[in-house]
Design a protein around this motif. Structure first.
Motif, PDB file in Angstrom:
ATOM      1  N   THR A  70      86.280  26.176  53.498  1.00 21.26           N
ATOM      2  CA  THR A  70      86.007  26.377  52.071  1.00 21.26           C
ATOM      3  C   THR A  70      87.312  26.213  51.309  1.00 21.26           C
ATOM      4  OG1 THR A  70      84.080  27.816  52.368  1.00 21.26           O
ATOM      5  CG2 THR A  70      85.315  28.066  50.328  1.00 21.26           C
ATOM      6  N   TRP A 229      81.265  26.998  51.993  1.00 17.21           N
ATOM      7  CA  TRP A 229      80.571  27.462  50.792  1.00 17.21           C
ATOM      8  C   TRP A 229      79.375  26.594  50.447  1.00 17.21           C
ATOM      9  CZ3 TRP A 229      79.722  24.972  46.128  1.00 17.21           C
ATOM     10  CH2 TRP A 229      80.346  23.715  45.991  1.00 17.21           C
ATOM     11  N   ARG A 239      78.290  32.473  52.380  1.00 17.96           N
ATOM     12  CA  ARG A 239      78.868  31.377  51.600  1.00 17.96           C
ATOM     13  C   ARG A 239      79.557  31.914  50.350  1.00 17.96           C
ATOM     14  NH1 ARG A 239      73.777  28.121  50.375  1.00 17.96           N
ATOM     15  NH2 ARG A 239      75.224  26.906  49.073  1.00 17.96           N
ATOM     16  N   TYR A 243      83.485  31.784  49.278  1.00 16.45           N
ATOM     17  CA  TYR A 243      83.886  31.187  48.009  1.00 16.45           C
ATOM     18  C   TYR A 243      84.753  32.150  47.204  1.00 16.45           C
ATOM     19  CZ  TYR A 243      83.642  28.698  43.580  1.00 16.45           C
ATOM     20  OH  TYR A 243      83.983  28.029  42.425  1.00 16.45           O
ATOM     21  N   GLY A 330      79.787  26.184  42.267  1.00 18.83           N
ATOM     22  CA  GLY A 330      80.231  27.504  42.676  1.00 18.83           C
ATOM     23  C   GLY A 330      79.562  28.600  41.869  1.00 18.83           C
TER      24      GLY A 330
END
Length: 347
Positions: A70, A229, A239, A243, A330
Motif C-alpha cells: 500500500t 488497499w 484495507r 490505507y 481512498g
C-alpha cells in the motif's frame, strides 16, 4: 494501486538474486559512497551514481527496485522506489518498524506521471543514511529527463495527467522543501524512513528474495503483512487500516508530529478511541467541519476523518502536505469502512 509497482514486482525477485550473487565481489557498481555519507549536498542526482543509465533509471549494482503493498497517495503520481546498500552490509529485519539500514544506505524515490511518451519523472527524493542520521533531499528533473538538480527550497511544477477514472487533471504539483521532508519523516524528532517496513514490503515474494540474496539478515515465517488497499479480495477493514497507516500514521502515532491529537492510526493500534471511534477532537475548530467525532460509526458524513480527507482547504485538508487533490478511491474505501461499522453512541 501503483501501475509501475505491479509491473516492477514481476522482475524484482530475479533482479535481487543477481544483485546478491555479485555483492561479495562488487564495491558498489559505480555508486558514490562518499556522496551518500559525506557532509555536502550533491548538486545533481547523477553525482550519486545510483543509475547506470539515468534517463532510463537503470539501477546500478546493489541498487534494488522495490514495491509496497500500500503506497502513499501523492496526487496520483507514479513512484519508482529503490534501496541502495553498501557492499558488505545488509538490512536488519524488524517486525514493527522500518528495516534497520546501515550507514551508507540510501532510499531513492522518483515521482512522475504516465504521459503520451511513457513515464515522465518530475522529482526524485533521496534519504541518505549518514553517521549523524538520515538526511532528506529533493531533486527536480530537467525537461529532457537526463538529470535532476537539488532543490532544497522545493518548488512547484504545473502538471496535466489523466486520473484512474479517465478525468483530465491539471494541478500545481508541490516538490517539498527540505524542512517539509522533516515534517512527514519525523519520529521522536529524528528523520526516519517511512515505506520500507517488513509488513508493507511483504508481498509473499519480495522479502523472501531479499533474504535469499543476503540483502536482509533474517526473515521469520510469521513476518507481518499489510493488506493492499485496493485488493477487492481483502476485508474492507484490513484495507482501510493499511490505507490509514500509510497515509496518516507517519504523523498520527505515539512518536509522531500529531501525537498530541490523540488520534493514533498505526495499523495495530488496539484502542478503538485512539483509532478515532467516537473520539472527540482535542481542539475544536473549522477542521472538524461541525462534526463531533473523528469516526462516527455507521455515519461517514458525520466523521471528521472523512471530512478532512475530502477537503483541499489549507488548515483542513489531511494530510497537510503532499497532495492538491482528494484521493477519490481512498475516500471511497474509508467511507465504506466507516459505513460498515456497527452504529454506537457516545456514553
Amino acid at each position: 494501486m501503483n501501475r509501475l509497482g505491479d509491473a516492477a514486482g514481476a522482475v524484482i525477485a530475479a533482479c535481487v538474486l543477481v544483485i546478491g550473487a555479485t555483492a561479495a565481489r562488487d564495491t558498489g557498481g559505480g555508486v558514490s559512497d562518499v556522496a551518500i555519507t559525506g557532509d555536502s549536498y550533491p548538486a545533481a542526482l547523477s553525482d550519486y551514481g545510483f543509475f547506470t543509465d539515468l534517463r532510463a533509471r537503470t539501477p546500478a549494482t546493489r541498487v534494488t527496485l522495490y514495491t509496497l503493498n500500500t503506497p502513499l497517495f501523492s496526487d496520483y503520481s507514479e513512484k519508482q522506489r529503490y534501496l541502495y546498500l553498501p557492499a558488505g552490509t545488509r538490512a536488519t529485519y524488524r517486525p514493527d518498524a522500518t528495516l534497520g539500514l546501515p550507514i551508507g544506505a540510501a532510499l531513492i524515490k522518483t515521482f512522475g506521471y504516465e504521459q503520451a511518451g511513457g513515464f515522465t519523472p518530475l522529482e526524485t527524493r533521496v534519504l541518505l543514511r549518514r553517521a549523524s542520521g538520515w538526511v532528506a533531499l529533493p531533486y527536480v528533473w530537467n525537461a529532457a529527463g537526463t538529470d535532476a538538480v537539488l532543490k532544497r527550497a522545493g518548488t512547484r511544477l504545473p502538471v496535466t495527467f489523466t486520473d484512474p477514472a479517465g478525468a483530465r487533471r491539471t494541478i500545481s504539483y508541490a516538490v517539498p522543501n527540505q524542512n517539509q521532508c522533516k515534517d512527514c519523516h519525523g519520529l521522536s524528532g529524528a528523520i526516519t524512513p517511512l515505506g520500507p517496513t517488513a509488513r508493507n514490503l511483504n508481498d509473499g515474494r519480495q522479502l523472501q528474495a531479499w533474504h535469499a540474496a543476503g540483502l536482509m539478515d533474517r526473515l521469520p515465517a510469521d513476518a507481518p503483512r499489510l493488506a493492499r488497499w485496493d485488493d477487492p479480495a481483502a476485508p474492507v477493514a484490513a484495507r482501510a487500516s493499511a490505507y490509514l497507516e500509510v497515509n496518516c500514521a507517519h504523523c498520527h502515532n505515539a512518536k509522531g508530529a500529531a501525537s498530541n491529537s490523540g488520534l493514533l492510526l498505526d495499523w495495530k493500534q488496539p484502542d478503538g478511541t485512539a483509532r478515532g471511534v467516537l473520539k472527540r477532537p482535542v481542539a475544536a475548530g473549522r477542521g472538524s467541519g461541525g462534526r463531533d467525532f473523528a469516526i462516527a460509526p455507521g455515519r461517514p458524513d458525520a466523521s471528521i476523518l472523512l471530512h478532512r480527507m475530502e477537503s483541499t482547504e489549507p488548515g483542513v485538508a489531511m494530510p497537510e502536505i503532499g497532495r492538491a487533490l482528494p484521493h477519490a478511491e481512498g475516500v471511497s474505501l474509508v467511507r465504506a469502512y466507516i459505513a460498515g461499522m456497527p452504529a454506537i453512541t457516545a456514553r
